[in-house]
Write a protein that holds these residues in place. Structure first.
Motif, PDB file in Angstrom:
ATOM      1  N   TYR A 123     -28.118  89.017  93.339  1.00  0.00           N
ATOM      2  CA  TYR A 123     -26.822  88.551  92.839  1.00  0.00           C
ATOM      3  C   TYR A 123     -26.639  88.947  91.376  1.00  0.00           C
ATOM      4  O   TYR A 123     -25.586  89.460  90.984  1.00  0.00           O
ATOM      5  CB  TYR A 123     -26.712  87.032  92.997  1.00  0.00           C
ATOM      6  CG  TYR A 123     -25.585  86.421  92.203  1.00  0.00           C
ATOM      7  CD1 TYR A 123     -24.273  86.471  92.677  1.00  0.00           C
ATOM      8  CD2 TYR A 123     -25.833  85.814  90.972  1.00  0.00           C
ATOM      9  CE1 TYR A 123     -23.238  85.926  91.931  1.00  0.00           C
ATOM     10  CE2 TYR A 123     -24.805  85.259  90.227  1.00  0.00           C
ATOM     11  CZ  TYR A 123     -23.505  85.319  90.710  1.00  0.00           C
ATOM     12  OH  TYR A 123     -22.478  84.787  89.961  1.00  0.00           O
ATOM     13  N   CYS A 127     -23.668  91.436  90.630  1.00  0.00           N
ATOM     14  CA  CYS A 127     -22.503  90.737  90.076  1.00  0.00           C
ATOM     15  C   CYS A 127     -22.523  90.621  88.557  1.00  0.00           C
ATOM     16  O   CYS A 127     -21.471  90.422  87.948  1.00  0.00           O
ATOM     17  CB  CYS A 127     -22.402  89.337  90.687  1.00  0.00           C
ATOM     18  SG  CYS A 127     -22.216  89.341  92.481  1.00  0.00           S
ATOM     19  N   ARG A 128     -23.694  90.747  87.949  1.00  0.00           N
ATOM     20  CA  ARG A 128     -23.808  90.678  86.487  1.00  0.00           C
ATOM     21  C   ARG A 128     -24.649  91.846  85.959  1.00  0.00           C
ATOM     22  O   ARG A 128     -25.648  91.629  85.262  1.00  0.00           O
ATOM     23  CB  ARG A 128     -24.455  89.348  86.060  1.00  0.00           C
ATOM     24  CG  ARG A 128     -23.691  88.100  86.461  1.00  0.00           C
ATOM     25  CD  ARG A 128     -22.416  87.936  85.614  1.00  0.00           C
ATOM     26  NE  ARG A 128     -21.764  86.665  85.907  1.00  0.00           N
ATOM     27  CZ  ARG A 128     -20.859  86.490  86.855  1.00  0.00           C
ATOM     28  NH1 ARG A 128     -20.512  87.530  87.619  1.00  0.00           N
ATOM     29  NH2 ARG A 128     -20.302  85.323  87.055  1.00  0.00           N
ATOM     30  N   SER A 216     -25.043  83.398  97.762  1.00  0.00           N
ATOM     31  CA  SER A 216     -25.304  84.552  96.885  1.00  0.00           C
ATOM     32  C   SER A 216     -24.720  85.822  97.469  1.00  0.00           C
ATOM     33  O   SER A 216     -24.075  86.617  96.771  1.00  0.00           O
ATOM     34  CB  SER A 216     -26.826  84.728  96.685  1.00  0.00           C
ATOM     35  OG  SER A 216     -27.378  83.635  96.017  1.00  0.00           O
ATOM     36  N   ASN A 219     -20.915  86.118  97.304  1.00  0.00           N
ATOM     37  CA  ASN A 219     -20.490  86.607  95.986  1.00  0.00           C
ATOM     38  C   ASN A 219     -20.776  88.089  95.823  1.00  0.00           C
ATOM     39  O   ASN A 219     -19.982  88.823  95.226  1.00  0.00           O
ATOM     40  CB  ASN A 219     -21.201  85.815  94.885  1.00  0.00           C
ATOM     41  CG  ASN A 219     -20.609  84.443  94.671  1.00  0.00           C
ATOM     42  OD1 ASN A 219     -19.495  84.296  94.178  1.00  0.00           O
ATOM     43  ND2 ASN A 219     -21.333  83.414  95.068  1.00  0.00           N
ATOM     44  N   ILE A 220     -21.920  88.543  96.342  1.00  0.00           N
ATOM     45  CA  ILE A 220     -22.256  89.969  96.269  1.00  0.00           C
ATOM     46  C   ILE A 220     -21.240  90.794  97.062  1.00  0.00           C
ATOM     47  O   ILE A 220     -20.746  91.821  96.594  1.00  0.00           O
ATOM     48  CB  ILE A 220     -23.682  90.211  96.797  1.00  0.00           C
ATOM     49  CG1 ILE A 220     -24.710  89.658  95.806  1.00  0.00           C
ATOM     50  CG2 ILE A 220     -23.927  91.702  97.033  1.00  0.00           C
ATOM     51  CD1 ILE A 220     -26.135  89.652  96.318  1.00  0.00           C
ATOM     52  N   HIS A 222     -18.185  90.030  97.763  1.00  0.00           N
ATOM     53  CA  HIS A 222     -16.915  90.010  97.027  1.00  0.00           C
ATOM     54  C   HIS A 222     -16.934  91.012  95.880  1.00  0.00           C
ATOM     55  O   HIS A 222     -15.952  91.747  95.663  1.00  0.00           O
ATOM     56  CB  HIS A 222     -16.663  88.599  96.498  1.00  0.00           C
ATOM     57  CG  HIS A 222     -15.384  88.449  95.741  1.00  0.00           C
ATOM     58  ND1 HIS A 222     -14.144  88.534  96.343  1.00  0.00           N
ATOM     59  CD2 HIS A 222     -15.153  88.242  94.405  1.00  0.00           C
ATOM     60  CE1 HIS A 222     -13.199  88.374  95.427  1.00  0.00           C
ATOM     61  NE2 HIS A 222     -13.782  88.194  94.253  1.00  0.00           N
ATOM     62  N   ALA A 223     -18.051  91.056  95.150  1.00  0.00           N
ATOM     63  CA  ALA A 223     -18.165  91.995  94.024  1.00  0.00           C
ATOM     64  C   ALA A 223     -18.179  93.446  94.503  1.00  0.00           C
ATOM     65  O   ALA A 223     -17.572  94.328  93.887  1.00  0.00           O
ATOM     66  CB  ALA A 223     -19.427  91.689  93.222  1.00  0.00           C
ATOM     67  N   THR A 227     -15.508  96.883  93.806  1.00  0.00           N
ATOM     68  CA  THR A 227     -15.937  98.052  93.051  1.00  0.00           C
ATOM     69  C   THR A 227     -15.235  99.310  93.533  1.00  0.00           C
ATOM     70  O   THR A 227     -14.902  99.448  94.710  1.00  0.00           O
ATOM     71  CB  THR A 227     -17.465  98.245  93.153  1.00  0.00           C
ATOM     72  OG1 THR A 227     -17.857  99.309  92.293  1.00  0.00           O
ATOM     73  CG2 THR A 227     -17.887  98.593  94.576  1.00  0.00           C
TER      74      THR A 227
END
Length: 311
Positions: A123, A127-128, A216, A219-220, A222-223, A227
């Motif tokens: 994650y 995401c970061r 987790s 969210n991954i 979604h990110a 992209t």
């Protein structure tokens, strides 16, 4: 009537696969091969991660812990299983049974927590990405690894302690190792309260981690969908996809075995499901994580070339 806390002088008989005598030789051969591959694959990951600087990252740090867990996990079960399949000795002492139960639960519980940690690492990476190095600081990585081990062993200590307090009737286990569901079948008094406590502990160590992992990866996903880089998208999906395969295999088998009511547990099916998560999954983990990984392949070829040149 016997119990763990009063009958250490006695022993259990592990029935194993003696009720399928035509399968024992075949199983013995295949399990020996799978165990050898497990030792080789997981040891290779640990050694390569220490030898190649490219693999000294948080992801491979946690993967080394997973590989070490799998080595211990299978070794706590397989040697005795192979002896059992040969028919030489199908007994295990009460003390040996408690030790095996404790180690198996501790290592499996640790892996359950570690898979959550690995999902958090993915994650942070996806995401970061700009803050990944700062987030996954070596001190945090070490703390998360220690938390996984301590949490796993604490869960095992609780469940093994509750199991030892139960009075047991009989000494024959229709399994190839001392596993919780099969031991619960020998309980000869009303243990509903104790079993409820053990069930809560199993829910905490299985369902809670699965929920965190799914969160987790939501969210991954979604990110990744946001992209614009196809190369980055493929890399993220490749890395995370391998982890999801491992998660599905591990938690799927564990939830099937440990979260079904005692009365509906099938001993025959349970033995074959247990083969999957004690023998097959630890063998597949190194392949799943490294088969399409260029860094691991590069490190392996580098070590092999170094060995060839020095020879």
């Amino acid at each position: 009537m016997g119990s763990f806390n009063t009958s250490f002088r006695h022993s259990f008989v592990l029935v194993g696969f003696s009720d399928f005598p035509q399968l024992e030789l075949i199983l013995s051969v295949f399990i020996s091969i799978f165990y050898s591959l497990t030792l080789f694959g997981n040891s290779t990951i640990i050694i390569l991660s220490q030898l190649d600087a490219r693999l000294q990252t948080p992801m491979y740090f946690f993967l080394c812990h997973l590989s070490f867990l799998d080595l211990c996990y299978t070794t706590s079960i397989v040697p005795q299983l192979l002896i059992n399949l040969q028919g030489y000795d199908r007994t295990i002492s009460y003390g040996g049974c408690v030790a095996q139960l404790f180690l198996f639960l501790a290592l499996a519980s640790t892996e359950s927590v570690l898979l959550v940690v690995m999902a958090f690492d993915r994650y942070a990476a996806v995401c970061r990405p700009l803050h990944y190095t700062a987030i996954m600081h070596p001190l945090l990585c070490l703390s998360l690894a220690i938390t996984s081990w301590v949490g796993g062993f604490m869960n095992s200590l609780i469940q093994t302690g509750l199991m030892m307090a139960m009075p047991l009737c009989g000494h024959q286990l229709n399994h190839f190792f001392c596993e919780m569901p099969i031991l619960l079948k020998l309980a000869c008094e009303d243990t509903e309260g104790t079993e409820a406590k053990m069930f809560v502990a199993r829910v905490v160590i299985l369902i809670f981690p699965v929920t965190l992992i799914l969160g987790s990866y939501a969210n991954i996903a979604h990110a990744v969908l946001k992209t614009k880089s196809m190369a980055g998208c493929k890399k993220a999906l490749g890395t995370c996809g391998s982890h999801l395969v491992v998660v599905s295999m591990f938690y799927g088998a564990a939830i099937y075995t440990y979260l079904q009511p005692k009365g509906s547990y099938s001993e025959s099916k349970g033995k074959f499901v247990a083969l999957f998560y004690t023998i097959i999954t630890p063998m597949l983990n190194p392949l799943i994580y490294t088969l399409r990984n260029k860094d691991v392949k590069g490190a392996l070829w580098k070590v092999l070339r170094r060995g060839t040149d020095s020879g």
